[in-house]
Design a protein around this motif. Structure first.
Motif, mmCIF file in Angstrom:
data_model
loop_
_atom_site.group_PDB
_atom_site.id
_atom_site.type_symbol
_atom_site.label_atom_id
_atom_site.label_comp_id
_atom_site.label_asym_id
_atom_site.label_seq_id
_atom_site.Cartn_x
_atom_site.Cartn_y
_atom_site.Cartn_z
ATOM 1 N N PHE A 1 37.251 30.049 33.177
ATOM 2 C CA PHE A 1 36.882 30.929 33.058
ATOM 3 C C PHE A 1 36.351 32.357 34.072
ATOM 4 C CE2 PHE A 1 32.152 32.356 34.555
ATOM 5 C CZ PHE A 1 32.138 33.449 33.159
ATOM 6 N N GLN A 2 36.731 31.574 35.460
ATOM 7 C CA GLN A 2 36.573 32.378 36.841
ATOM 8 C C GLN A 2 38.368 32.721 36.724
ATOM 9 O OE1 GLN A 2 36.023 29.348 39.648
ATOM 10 N NE2 GLN A 2 34.279 29.179 39.829
ATOM 11 N N VAL A 3 38.900 32.593 35.889
ATOM 12 C CA VAL A 3 40.784 32.815 36.595
ATOM 13 C C VAL A 3 40.321 34.446 34.601
ATOM 14 C CG1 VAL A 3 43.379 33.434 35.575
ATOM 15 C CG2 VAL A 3 41.877 31.294 37.195
ATOM 16 N N ARG A 4 40.039 34.139 34.532
ATOM 17 C CA ARG A 4 40.191 35.083 33.263
ATOM 18 C C ARG A 4 38.716 36.419 33.383
ATOM 19 N NH1 ARG A 4 42.489 38.533 30.543
ATOM 20 N NH2 ARG A 4 42.116 39.083 28.230
ATOM 21 N N GLY A 5 37.882 35.800 34.209
ATOM 22 C CA GLY A 5 36.667 36.702 34.346
ATOM 23 C C GLY A 5 37.110 37.901 35.465
ATOM 24 N N LYS A 6 38.280 37.022 36.701
ATOM 25 C CA LYS A 6 38.644 38.249 37.329
ATOM 26 C C LYS A 6 40.065 38.887 36.900
ATOM 27 C CE LYS A 6 38.326 34.699 40.836
ATOM 28 N NZ LYS A 6 39.049 33.709 42.230
ATOM 29 N N GLU A 7 40.500 38.737 35.680
ATOM 30 C CA GLU A 7 41.488 39.403 34.956
ATOM 31 C C GLU A 7 40.839 40.444 34.343
ATOM 32 O OE1 GLU A 7 44.756 36.169 34.545
ATOM 33 O OE2 GLU A 7 43.151 37.022 32.538
ATOM 34 N N LEU A 8 39.251 40.139 33.654
ATOM 35 C CA LEU A 8 38.740 41.154 33.242
ATOM 36 C C LEU A 8 38.068 42.522 33.952
ATOM 37 C CD1 LEU A 8 37.260 38.657 30.079
ATOM 38 C CD2 LEU A 8 39.309 40.960 29.897
ATOM 39 N N ASN A 9 37.294 41.542 34.877
ATOM 40 C CA ASN A 9 36.501 42.431 36.006
ATOM 41 C C ASN A 9 38.183 43.577 36.623
ATOM 42 O OD1 ASN A 9 34.458 41.762 35.756
ATOM 43 N ND2 ASN A 9 34.896 39.872 37.231
ATOM 44 N N LYS A 10 39.472 43.142 36.550
ATOM 45 C CA LYS A 10 40.350 44.278 37.562
ATOM 46 C C LYS A 10 40.663 45.179 36.117
ATOM 47 C CE LYS A 10 44.155 43.944 39.577
ATOM 48 N NZ LYS A 10 46.061 42.972 40.020
ATOM 49 N N ALA A 11 40.556 44.802 35.358
ATOM 50 C CA ALA A 11 41.245 45.562 34.037
ATOM 51 C C ALA A 11 40.222 46.341 34.006
ATOM 52 C CB ALA A 11 41.197 44.659 32.633
ATOM 53 N N ALA A 12 38.400 46.507 34.168
ATOM 54 C CA ALA A 12 38.110 47.176 33.875
ATOM 55 C C ALA A 12 37.409 47.999 34.961
ATOM 56 C CB ALA A 12 36.595 46.499 33.590
#
Length: 204
Positions: free
Chosen positions: A193-204
């Motif tokens: 969850f944390q790793v994917r959340g960081k990826e999505l935040n970066k993409a946003a």
């Protein structure tokens, strides 16, 4: 707008004629209305009252599950939108439903789409029914509980397919709860969850 007049007119036809419940689920011994009966009952009324139903599948997930006898089941969930269009003036009302189904072969998606359509019709036109059986309908599957490894693997796969944090959050809670008996797997779930959340935040 003509779409609401047409929906009301079709609902009136359905209330007067109904749809017979003459299909039998032999495994559990109950009667149900099949998707073909819904199509056959609705088609003349839709044409008569100038109403179109245009389907659109906007989400689909697939999970493999094991049966109690060791076989494989494909569990499919679809999110579908149905545009109800009044042909008189082109006015549109959209209905959203979900469909779920299991199959040991290649028909799980077809069944899930049929379920979504059937219950969109039942709810929109208030088609009289005493019980609402799923349209996988003449068969009932009995999957064994998912193992912690399976729950974690499914969550990891689905997390990579999420396009935003809201999607990820909706997947995370049931996965984490499902791992309540395995703290080790819960920890890995948090990490995903944390790793994917960081990826999505970066993409946003």
């Amino acid at each position: 707008m003509s779409v609401y007049k047409a929906i009301s007119a079709v609902a009136k036809d359905m209330a007067e004629k109904g749809i017979s419940k003459d299909r039998e689920n032999r495994q559990q011994g109950f009667q149900f209305r099949g998707i073909d009966q819904v199509y056959n009952a609705l088609a003349p009324a839709l044409v008569r009252h100038g109403l179109l139903i245009l389907p659109r599948i906007i989400e689909r997930t697939v999970t493999e599950r094991q049966t109690q006898r060791g076989g494989v089941l494909f569990y499919v969930v679809v999110k579908a939108e149905f545009d109800f269009v009044g042909v008189e003036d082109g006015s549109v009302h959209t209905v959203t439903t979900y469909g779920e189904a299991m199959d040991s072969g290649d028909k799980a998606t077809n069944k899930a789409m049929s379920i979504a359509y059937k219950y969109a019709a039942f709810q929109t036109f208030c088609i009289p029914t005493e019980e609402t059986a799923v349209d996988a309908d003449s068969e009932v599957h009995h999957p064994s509980p998912l193992s912690p490894d399976q729950i974690l693997a499914d969550f990891t796969t689905q997390a990579t397919e999420c396009a935003d944090l809201e999607c990820l959050k909706q997947l995370y809670k049931p996965a984490w709860n499902g791992l309540a008996n395995s703290p080790e797997h819960q920890k890995k779930c948090v990490e995903v969850f944390q790793v994917r959340g960081k990826e999505l935040n970066k993409a946003a």
